[in-house]
Design an enzyme around this catalytic site. Structure first.
Site, short mmCIF file in Angstrom:
data_model
loop_
_atom_site.label_atom_id
_atom_site.label_comp_id
_atom_site.label_asym_id
_atom_site.label_seq_id
_atom_site.Cartn_x
_atom_site.Cartn_y
_atom_site.Cartn_z
N ARG A 96 0.71 -1.54 -0.03
CA ARG A 96 -0.13 0.09 0.02
C ARG A 96 0.85 1.11 -0.12
O ARG A 96 1.06 1.96 -1.08
CB ARG A 96 -1.00 -0.04 1.22
CG ARG A 96 -2.12 1.23 1.17
CD ARG A 96 -1.73 2.12 1.54
NE ARG A 96 -1.17 2.50 2.89
CZ ARG A 96 -0.42 3.73 3.50
NH1 ARG A 96 -0.40 4.70 2.69
NH2 ARG A 96 -0.06 3.72 4.70
N ASP A 97 1.51 1.44 0.99
CA ASP A 97 2.17 2.81 1.13
C ASP A 97 3.33 2.70 0.01
O ASP A 97 3.78 3.77 -0.41
CB ASP A 97 2.89 2.84 2.55
CG ASP A 97 3.07 4.23 3.16
OD1 ASP A 97 3.17 5.17 2.18
OD2 ASP A 97 3.30 4.59 4.28
N HIS B 183 5.56 4.52 12.49
CA HIS B 183 5.42 4.41 11.15
C HIS B 183 6.38 5.29 10.61
O HIS B 183 6.22 6.59 10.28
CB HIS B 183 4.07 4.58 10.63
CG HIS B 183 3.76 4.47 9.21
ND1 HIS B 183 3.27 3.61 8.45
CD2 HIS B 183 3.98 5.44 8.23
CE1 HIS B 183 2.91 3.93 7.30
NE2 HIS B 183 3.62 5.10 7.18
N CYS C 43 4.77 9.42 0.17
CA CYS C 43 3.43 9.64 -0.11
C CYS C 43 3.06 10.66 -1.06
O CYS C 43 3.78 11.35 -1.39
CB CYS C 43 3.03 10.41 1.41
SG CYS C 43 1.22 10.81 1.35
N ASN D 296 9.14 3.92 3.36
CA ASN D 296 8.90 3.60 4.96
C ASN D 296 10.42 3.06 5.09
O ASN D 296 11.14 2.47 3.84
CB ASN D 296 8.10 2.63 5.30
CG ASN D 296 6.71 3.00 5.00
OD1 ASN D 296 6.14 3.13 3.82
ND2 ASN D 296 6.19 3.49 5.97
#
Ligand code: HMG
Ligand code: MG
Length: 302
Positions: free
Chosen positions: A15-16, A207, A240, A249
């Site tokens: 996802r990220d 996170h 993002c 991340n």
């Protein structure tokens, strides 16, 4: 100094990580990545997002991805959701856990979700209420906890207020997002110490994006305050779309290398991670953004 004996890794790469790729990743490649991450022993894999495809086109195939994953017992596959529409789309394909997100600054909240902080809190109330009726678990995120790409410094009191609201409304865990990876160890520790006076620290997660190379140091620092849940992304994928310049991340391989080196259990197998990282990095035609993965792959190659 004390550290947790075990750390739960929440893998957010599908996802990220993939939300920020300029290359379109087909659903079958995302599914194969999720399967490889599960093979590596990861027990929580954030597999996609039911967000507006106009805002984040990379996540448009998330329903298809979720349906095709071979769900394993003991593994959860949370999906990111911004509103009731996202929840209904997730529910329609059988999602059992969602993640909601709010930001600690007004500008980021507007840029990421087109609403104010207060409106986002009202939105979660509705989404969590409906999710509870459907028996769906809810995780929360707070973004920009250590800095905002638009406003700079962030108020710890605002982070605390949003975190408390997420718990009060029924999130089982709240993940603290250093969205642009600017925080340093002392700041991360001070924030978690403040939060731990008001909310259960064992239900907080770290996170941390690794834009400034501080993520491992920050994870090490916050584990000393009692945090035992760490979000990370295979091969350091990601960023993002609403935080220009923010990199991925912290890489899952780097986190697992550090934790295993410290004698902390994760239940994750490094060889399995290397395989998952190799798979997606080859697809994206780049080297994994993980120092540990690069070193271990070189060592294996002799
Ligand atoms: P909006 O434009 O105000 O929404 O966006 P709207 O309600 O007016 O709807 C606009 C259109 O989107 C409509 O379609 C809706 O049906 C559709 P149209 O009638 O024009 O054809 N729509 C949806 N479609 C699919 N799924 C949905 C959905 N909702 C509306 N759920 C909205 C508001 C919240 C929808 C939008 O801003 C959005 O989707 N934002 C998501 C942004 C995002 O995904 N950002 C990245 C994830 S957050 C992150 O990375 C940070 C994190 O990792 C932690 C950290 O690092 O800090 C979590
Ligand atoms: Mg993130």
């Amino acid at each position: 100094m004390s550290y947790p004996e075990q750390v739960k890794i929440v893998e957010v790469g599908p996802r990220d990580g993939l939300q920020n790729e300029s290359v379109t990743v087909p659903a079958e490649t995302k599914v194969a990545l999720v399967e490889k991450l599960a093979d590596a022993g990861l027990s929580v894999i954030e597999a996609g997002a039911f967000v507006s495809p106009k805002w984040v086109p990379q996540m448009a195939t998330s329903g298809e991805v979720f349906v095709q994953i071979q769900k394993r017992s003991g593994v959860s596959y949370p999906m990111l959701v911004p509103n009731l529409k996202g929840l209904e789309l997730a529910h329609a394909v059988g999602v059992r856990e969602i993640a909601l997100f709010a930001a600690a600054t007004e500008t980021f909240s507007q840029k990421n979700t087109n609403c104010s902080i207060e409106q986002s809190i009202d939105r979660f109330g509705l989404v969590i209420g409906r999710a509870q009726d459907l028996g769906i678990k809810v995780r929360g995120y707070v973004s920009c906890v250590l800095g905002c790409p638009y406003e700079g410094d962030v108020s710890s009191d605002t982070v605390l207020m949003i975190t408390q609201k997420l718990f009060d409304r029924g999130c089982y865990e709240v993940s603290l997002g250093d969205t642009i990876g600017v925080g340093t160890a002392g700041q991360a520790q001070a924030l978690v110490e403040l939060l731990a006076r008001h909310v259960p620290v064992r239900q907080l997660a770290a996170h941390f994006h690794d834009t400034y190379g501080q993520a491992l140091a920050n994870i090490h620092a916050v584990m000393q305050c009692g945090i035992a849940v760490v979000d990370s992304s295979i091969a350091g994928l990601g960023g993002c779309p609403y935080a220009k310049g923010a990199t991925g991340n912290v890489a899952t391989e780097d986190v697992v290398y550090m934790l295993h080196g410290m004698g902390i259990e994760t239940g994750v197998d490094m060889d399995g991670l290397l395989e998952a990282g190799r798979f997606i990095s080859e697809f994206l035609r780049r080297e994994p953004v993980s120092r540990a993965a690069t070193a271990l792959l070189r060592k294996k190659a002799g």
